[in-house]
Every structure is written in C-alpha cells, then in structure tokens.
Design a protein around this motif. Structure first.
Motif, PDB file in Angstrom:
ATOM      1  N   ASN A   1      15.471   9.693  -2.860  1.00  0.00           N
ATOM      2  CA  ASN A   1      14.753  10.750  -2.250  1.00  0.00           C
ATOM      3  C   ASN A   1      15.944  11.445  -1.121  1.00  0.00           C
ATOM      4  O   ASN A   1      15.496  13.219  -1.326  1.00  0.00           O
ATOM      5  N   GLY A   2      16.770  11.249  -0.373  1.00  0.00           N
ATOM      6  CA  GLY A   2      17.619  12.306   0.644  1.00  0.00           C
ATOM      7  C   GLY A   2      18.350  13.394  -0.181  1.00  0.00           C
ATOM      8  O   GLY A   2      18.012  14.708   0.018  1.00  0.00           O
ATOM      9  N   TRP A   3      18.666  12.888  -1.138  1.00  0.00           N
ATOM     10  CA  TRP A   3      19.483  14.596  -2.096  1.00  0.00           C
ATOM     11  C   TRP A   3      18.651  14.946  -2.635  1.00  0.00           C
ATOM     12  O   TRP A   3      19.085  16.274  -3.243  1.00  0.00           O
ATOM     13  N   GLN A   4      17.405  14.450  -2.417  1.00  0.00           N
ATOM     14  CA  GLN A   4      16.328  15.402  -3.480  1.00  0.00           C
ATOM     15  C   GLN A   4      15.773  16.426  -3.131  1.00  0.00           C
ATOM     16  O   GLN A   4      15.477  17.350  -3.084  1.00  0.00           O
ATOM     17  N   ILE A   5      15.828  16.067  -1.227  1.00  0.00           N
ATOM     18  CA  ILE A   5      15.637  16.677  -0.568  1.00  0.00           C
ATOM     19  C   ILE A   5      16.242  17.565  -0.585  1.00  0.00           C
ATOM     20  O   ILE A   5      15.726  19.162  -0.182  1.00  0.00           O
ATOM     21  N   VAL A   6      17.420  17.417   0.110  1.00  0.00           N
ATOM     22  CA  VAL A   6      18.301  18.239   0.675  1.00  0.00           C
ATOM     23  C   VAL A   6      18.449  20.093  -0.758  1.00  0.00           C
ATOM     24  O   VAL A   6      18.528  20.841  -0.701  1.00  0.00           O
ATOM     25  N   ALA A   7      18.413  19.247  -2.487  1.00  0.00           N
ATOM     26  CA  ALA A   7      19.014  19.998  -2.808  1.00  0.00           C
ATOM     27  C   ALA A   7      16.976  20.690  -3.286  1.00  0.00           C
ATOM     28  O   ALA A   7      17.200  22.174  -3.883  1.00  0.00           O
ATOM     29  N   LEU A   8      16.159  20.202  -2.697  1.00  0.00           N
ATOM     30  CA  LEU A   8      14.830  21.398  -2.822  1.00  0.00           C
ATOM     31  C   LEU A   8      14.821  22.034  -1.970  1.00  0.00           C
ATOM     32  O   LEU A   8      14.679  23.413  -2.103  1.00  0.00           O
ATOM     33  N   LEU A   9      15.759  21.733  -0.634  1.00  0.00           N
ATOM     34  CA  LEU A   9      15.725  22.856   0.791  1.00  0.00           C
ATOM     35  C   LEU A   9      16.556  23.923   0.129  1.00  0.00           C
ATOM     36  O   LEU A   9      16.339  24.713   0.059  1.00  0.00           O
ATOM     37  N   ILE A  10      17.548  23.759  -0.247  1.00  0.00           N
ATOM     38  CA  ILE A  10      18.831  24.746  -0.873  1.00  0.00           C
ATOM     39  C   ILE A  10      18.210  25.592  -2.443  1.00  0.00           C
ATOM     40  O   ILE A  10      18.043  26.688  -2.060  1.00  0.00           O
ATOM     41  N   GLY A  11      16.963  25.288  -2.992  1.00  0.00           N
ATOM     42  CA  GLY A  11      16.503  25.599  -3.335  1.00  0.00           C
ATOM     43  C   GLY A  11      15.926  26.532  -2.724  1.00  0.00           C
ATOM     44  O   GLY A  11      15.259  28.426  -3.430  1.00  0.00           O
ATOM     45  N   MET A  12      15.027  26.459  -1.980  1.00  0.00           N
ATOM     46  CA  MET A  12      13.541  26.724  -1.790  1.00  0.00           C
ATOM     47  C   MET A  12      14.287  27.964  -0.358  1.00  0.00           C
ATOM     48  O   MET A  12      13.826  29.079  -0.135  1.00  0.00           O
ATOM     49  N   ILE A  13      15.454  27.935  -0.094  1.00  0.00           N
ATOM     50  CA  ILE A  13      16.063  28.677   0.958  1.00  0.00           C
ATOM     51  C   ILE A  13      16.477  30.380   0.486  1.00  0.00           C
ATOM     52  O   ILE A  13      16.279  31.729   0.451  1.00  0.00           O
ATOM     53  N   ILE A  14      16.668  29.759  -0.079  1.00  0.00           N
ATOM     54  CA  ILE A  14      17.366  31.151  -1.415  1.00  0.00           C
ATOM     55  C   ILE A  14      16.406  31.769  -1.904  1.00  0.00           C
ATOM     56  O   ILE A  14      16.423  32.854  -1.302  1.00  0.00           O
ATOM     57  N   LEU A  15      15.220  30.933  -2.513  1.00  0.00           N
ATOM     58  CA  LEU A  15      13.912  31.515  -2.934  1.00  0.00           C
ATOM     59  C   LEU A  15      13.408  32.607  -1.321  1.00  0.00           C
ATOM     60  O   LEU A  15      12.293  33.547  -1.609  1.00  0.00           O
ATOM     61  N   MET A  16      12.891  31.976  -0.237  1.00  0.00           N
ATOM     62  CA  MET A  16      12.503  33.017   0.769  1.00  0.00           C
ATOM     63  C   MET A  16      13.087  34.052   1.252  1.00  0.00           C
ATOM     64  O   MET A  16      12.415  35.204   1.291  1.00  0.00           O
ATOM     65  N   PHE A  17      14.706  34.096   0.811  1.00  0.00           N
ATOM     66  CA  PHE A  17      14.805  35.789   0.718  1.00  0.00           C
ATOM     67  C   PHE A  17      14.918  36.388  -0.170  1.00  0.00           C
ATOM     68  O   PHE A  17      15.265  37.622   0.211  1.00  0.00           O
ATOM     69  N   GLY A  18      13.450  36.345  -1.239  1.00  0.00           N
ATOM     70  CA  GLY A  18      12.658  37.369  -1.651  1.00  0.00           C
ATOM     71  C   GLY A  18      13.853  37.262  -3.065  1.00  0.00           C
ATOM     72  O   GLY A  18      15.444  36.609  -3.512  1.00  0.00           O
ATOM     73  N   ILE A  19      13.833  38.365  -4.041  1.00  0.00           N
ATOM     74  CA  ILE A  19      14.099  39.062  -5.451  1.00  0.00           C
ATOM     75  C   ILE A  19      15.849  39.548  -4.826  1.00  0.00           C
ATOM     76  O   ILE A  19      16.803  39.040  -5.294  1.00  0.00           O
ATOM     77  N   GLY A  20      15.944  40.537  -4.369  1.00  0.00           N
ATOM     78  CA  GLY A  20      17.286  40.796  -4.273  1.00  0.00           C
ATOM     79  C   GLY A  20      18.181  40.378  -3.250  1.00  0.00           C
ATOM     80  O   GLY A  20      19.571  40.445  -3.609  1.00  0.00           O
ATOM     81  N   GLN A  21      17.912  40.249  -2.162  1.00  0.00           N
ATOM     82  CA  GLN A  21      18.223  39.177  -1.275  1.00  0.00           C
ATOM     83  C   GLN A  21      18.756  37.604  -1.268  1.00  0.00           C
ATOM     84  O   GLN A  21      19.475  37.653  -0.744  1.00  0.00           O
ATOM     85  N   GLY A  22      17.984  37.205  -2.297  1.00  0.00           N
ATOM     86  CA  GLY A  22      17.819  35.579  -2.534  1.00  0.00           C
ATOM     87  C   GLY A  22      18.730  35.269  -3.396  1.00  0.00           C
ATOM     88  O   GLY A  22      19.613  34.668  -4.186  1.00  0.00           O
ATOM     89  N   ILE A  23      17.679  35.698  -4.217  1.00  0.00           N
ATOM     90  CA  ILE A  23      17.248  34.929  -6.069  1.00  0.00           C
ATOM     91  C   ILE A  23      18.852  35.624  -6.784  1.00  0.00           C
ATOM     92  O   ILE A  23      19.750  35.237  -7.339  1.00  0.00           O
ATOM     93  N   GLU A  24      18.595  37.168  -6.506  1.00  0.00           N
ATOM     94  CA  GLU A  24      20.129  38.180  -7.215  1.00  0.00           C
ATOM     95  C   GLU A  24      21.306  37.287  -7.071  1.00  0.00           C
ATOM     96  O   GLU A  24      22.891  37.131  -7.524  1.00  0.00           O
ATOM     97  N   LYS A  25      21.450  37.896  -5.612  1.00  0.00           N
ATOM     98  CA  LYS A  25      22.817  37.659  -4.442  1.00  0.00           C
ATOM     99  C   LYS A  25      23.426  36.229  -5.101  1.00  0.00           C
ATOM    100  O   LYS A  25      24.768  35.921  -4.919  1.00  0.00           O
ATOM    101  N   ALA A  26      22.686  34.968  -5.143  1.00  0.00           N
ATOM    102  CA  ALA A  26      22.408  33.518  -5.493  1.00  0.00           C
ATOM    103  C   ALA A  26      23.638  33.484  -6.402  1.00  0.00           C
ATOM    104  O   ALA A  26      24.300  32.728  -7.081  1.00  0.00           O
ATOM    105  N   ASN A  27      22.554  34.459  -7.769  1.00  0.00           N
ATOM    106  CA  ASN A  27      22.809  34.439  -8.784  1.00  0.00           C
ATOM    107  C   ASN A  27      24.356  34.868  -9.496  1.00  0.00           C
ATOM    108  O   ASN A  27      25.197  34.512 -10.076  1.00  0.00           O
ATOM    109  N   ARG A  28      24.430  35.441  -8.187  1.00  0.00           N
ATOM    110  CA  ARG A  28      25.968  36.459  -8.364  1.00  0.00           C
ATOM    111  C   ARG A  28      27.472  35.807  -8.236  1.00  0.00           C
ATOM    112  O   ARG A  28      28.352  36.101  -8.409  1.00  0.00           O
ATOM    113  N   ILE A  29      26.886  34.866  -7.461  1.00  0.00           N
ATOM    114  CA  ILE A  29      28.148  33.741  -6.840  1.00  0.00           C
ATOM    115  C   ILE A  29      27.611  32.420  -7.892  1.00  0.00           C
ATOM    116  O   ILE A  29      29.042  32.534  -8.869  1.00  0.00           O
TER     117      ILE A  29
END
Length: 440
Positions: free
Chosen positions: A149-177
C-alpha cells in the motif's frame, strides 16, 4: 476563452509519445518473446508490424487528436456528428477513456512494486534474499492483497504531481528527463553485460534466424501483439497527446521517430537481459513480473557489482514506467476537464482518489485485471478510433489533417492501407487475443 495547454516543441511531444510507448512490455515481455521465438526469427516480423502500425494507427491517432483538439469523447463525437449521431460517438468515446483509466489503475499497482524495488536497490533490501525461492517469496508477499500500500500511494502521488503541472510544464519536462535517463542507463547496462563471460552466446541467439521458427504462425501472431501494444494504439493516450500538438508539426515524421525509439528501447532490453541470462547458462522462459522481480534480481545478486547494476536497472525501469503511467492517466483527466469544466488540479485530485481506492483493492488480482484490458479494451479502442477517423471522417478530412505541417503531401497509399489493412488488423488482434488468452 482559455488557451488550451500544449507541448512547447516537437521534441517535447516526441519524447512524451516515446515515454507512453516505452513501458513494461518492452522490458519484461519483449526479451522473453525474442528468446521463445528464435531471436532474429521473431525480430523480422516484429519490425514489419512496427513499421505498419506506426505508418497507420499511430499517425491516425495523433492526427485525429490534433484535429479534434480534445480527447476521445469529443473526437468520436465530432466524427459521428457528420452522420447526425454525435451522442452515439461521444458514448463510444468513453470506451477508450475508461480503458485508459482502468489500465492506469492496474499500472499504478505495478509502479508501486517498481518503486519499492528501486528504493530497495539503494538500501540493500531488494537483493537481500539468498536465492530465487527467497526472491519469489518476497515478491509473492508484496504482490498479494494489500501487500504494498505505502509504495503504491507514493508512486501514484509522484505521477499525479507531474500531471498537475499540465502538458508543457509537467508531462513534457518530466519526459525530457526520464527518457534520456532510461536510454543512457540501459546503454550502460548493455556495455556492462557485454564484458561478462558467456554473453556472446546471448548475442548469437538474438540475431540468429531459424526458417522453421519464422514459418511458425505463432511467431507472427505474438510479434503482431507485441508491436501493437508496444506502440500504444488504443484510441486514448496517443490521441490525447496529439490533441496538444501544433498544426505546424509533421505528424508522420513524429510517428516514425516514436516507432524508432520504442524499437531501440525494446532491443536494448533484449540485448541486456538475454545475454545476462546466458552468462549463467539460464534459458529465458519467464516473462511478466516474475522476470523483473524474481529472476533478474537473483541474477544481479550473483553478478560482480550486482548492487550497482540493480540500482541502475530499477531507476531506468521506474523512469520508463512513470512515463507510461502519466500518459494513461492523461486521457481521463482531460475528459473530466472538458466535460465537467473543472480545473487541472481538481481533475487530477478526483482521478487520484478514485484510482487510489480501486488500485489498493485490486492488488491481488492485478494480473487478471490487466489481461482483460489488453485482450478486450485496448484493441477495441484502437479499432473504434480507426473506424471513426479513417472510415467516417472521410478522405478529404483525413488527408487534410495528416498533411498539416508537411512540406509535401503524405503518400496516397496512406488511407487505403489504414482502411483495409490497419482497421481489420485491430479486429484480428481482438479475436486472436480472445482465442489465445492474450497476445500482447
């Protein structure tokens, strides 16, 4: 009217699409399929199907999304509006959206496993068991009901934080890394494995061609399934990323680059894993989670610098998995934004809460959950998107959308191949998956 979020440039878009395509199928299934179906005898049909699907379905879904400037619901609705049935189209559009959400929920469980093993590779916990049976027991406990449970919650939170920043500032920047990290680390692993005794036997196997295996229909069937699912044609993720793309970008060229790098990622995984197994004389006949969480950790433990190799491997895998996870969640998040007129952060929060509850509840049955989705929903979503765009929208519309951003028109063969080969191929993948219990 508020301007719709978008990618900053074509390479941001391409890296995001590569991230959506590069996932667990490349790492825990492709090497096994290559091993089971004769190395190069499997690679030949695989390359053929990658070329065909990228030329048709990937281009089509990107173009359809860009034309509609929305997710599958409004895109399908627009297509059916031509025939006076917009509501029917929108209803059908919810199939790939809900499919993406369900797939994302299952993927969240897997990402929880990967995160635990990644952190454990730094602390020593991942390679603590003494043998394969110990690794199997450890994985079985983690993969059971409410076992992580714990690690799964953290993994979901990491993904959602990236998604909250949107396309250009979230998804694109994350994938550039994440995408450069994945390719660089797997290249390092490939170099390391190349210097291990016995690795040459693995290379010989990967690139040999056996005419008997090449003539086996199963070799072609599973190469088709691997290519189909690896390129993420399902009427959701590729379509929604296309909706954020500028009209100035050349989609056929972008689709070609995505297919190229996705294939390179799969080959890197095979070139690392198959020779690594060959160094201990083991046959790679185990795919899926067992390969990544039982057999490979046991192998790493026996290798020189095994703890360092485990760190590099699981960081790379986490980068690939996270990029796929955020792509799967994007279609349902965008749909909530469009249909309920909610803000980005609110939409992400609603999806996160729902996904967290469901993902925790399905931990013990996630394998069956993912099998149902890959057998039924993914090919159905791809087929529906293909029918909507290539058949219902019409020749003029399709050619106009595909040729936007190009210096010269794309080949005249594009639409006939899509209508008469790609769309029936989606139906074939669905039927074969049902008959064989999954081919992806």
């Amino acid at each position: 009217m508020k301007k719709r979020d978008s990618f900053n440039n074509k390479w941001g878009f391409i890296l995001a699409c590569i991230g959506s395509a590069v996932g667990m199928g490349n790492i825990w299934m492709f090497p096994t399929r290559v091993s089971m179906y004769g190395g190069g005898s499997y690679l030949l049909p695989y390359f053929l199907f990658v070329a065909l699907i990228s030329f048709t379905g990937v281009i089509g879904e990107m173009s359809f999304g860009r034309a509609a400037r929305s997710g599958p619901v409004d895109a399908f609705g627009y297509a059916c509006e031509i025939k006076g049935h917009r509501s029917t189209g929108e209803l059908l559009g919810y199939i790939p959206v809900l499919g993406a959400l369900a797939m994302a929920i299952g993927y969240t469980v897997v990402m929880g496993w990967i995160l635990k093993y990644m952190v454990g590779s730094f602390t020593g916990a991942t390679l603590a068991p003494s043998d394969a049976d110990g690794f199997g027991a450890e994985f079985g406990q983690m993969a059971g009901s409410f076992g992580n449970n714990g690690w799964q919650i953290v993994a979901l939170l990491i993904g959602m934080i990236i998604l909250m920043f949107g396309i250009g500032q979230g998804i694109e920047k994350a994938n550039r890394i994440m995408m450069p990290v994945f390719f660089i680390l797997f290249a390092i692993l490939g170099i390391y494995v190349a210097f291990q005794p016995g690795a040459i036997d693995g290379y010989r196997y990967i690139f040999r061609i056996d005419p008997v295996i090449l003539a086996n229909p199963k070799t072609w069937i599973f190469a088709l399934g691997q290519a189909f699912f690896s390129l993420s044609v399902a009427g959701n993720g590729t379509l929604i990323y296309g909706s954020y793309l500028s009209d100035k970008e050349d989609i056929p060229a972008a689709a070609g680059r995505v297919a190229l790098f996705d294939t390179i990622a799969a080959l890197l995984a095979a070139i690392v894993i198959i020779p690594a197994m060959a160094t201990i004389g083991a046959q790679l006949d185990q795919g899926g989670p067992g390969l990544m969480f039982i057999y490979l950790p046991a192998l790493f433990k026996s290798m020189p610098c095994g703890h360092l190799i485990a760190m590099i491997f699981f960081v790379a895998v986490f980068s690939a998995g996270l990029s796929s996870l955020i792509n799967l969640y994007e279609a349902p998040i965008a749909t909530i934004q469009e249909k309920l007129h909610l803000g980005r952060k609110t939409s992400c929060t609603l999806i996160a809460v729902f996904s967290l509850i469901v993902s925790i509840c399905i931990q013990g049955i996630v394998s069956d959950w993912m099998d149902v989705l890959s057998i039924y929903i993914c090919p159905l979503g791809a087929g529906l998107a293909g029918i909507m765009f290539f058949w219902i929208c019409g020749k003029t519309y399709v050619e106009t959308q595909v040729n936007k951003g190009r210096d010269k028109p794309f080949t005249d063969l594009f639409l006939p191949v899509c209508k008469y080969i790609y769309c029936p191929l989606c139906v074939l993948v669905l039927i074969l998956g049902i008959l064989l219990g999954g081919i992806g």
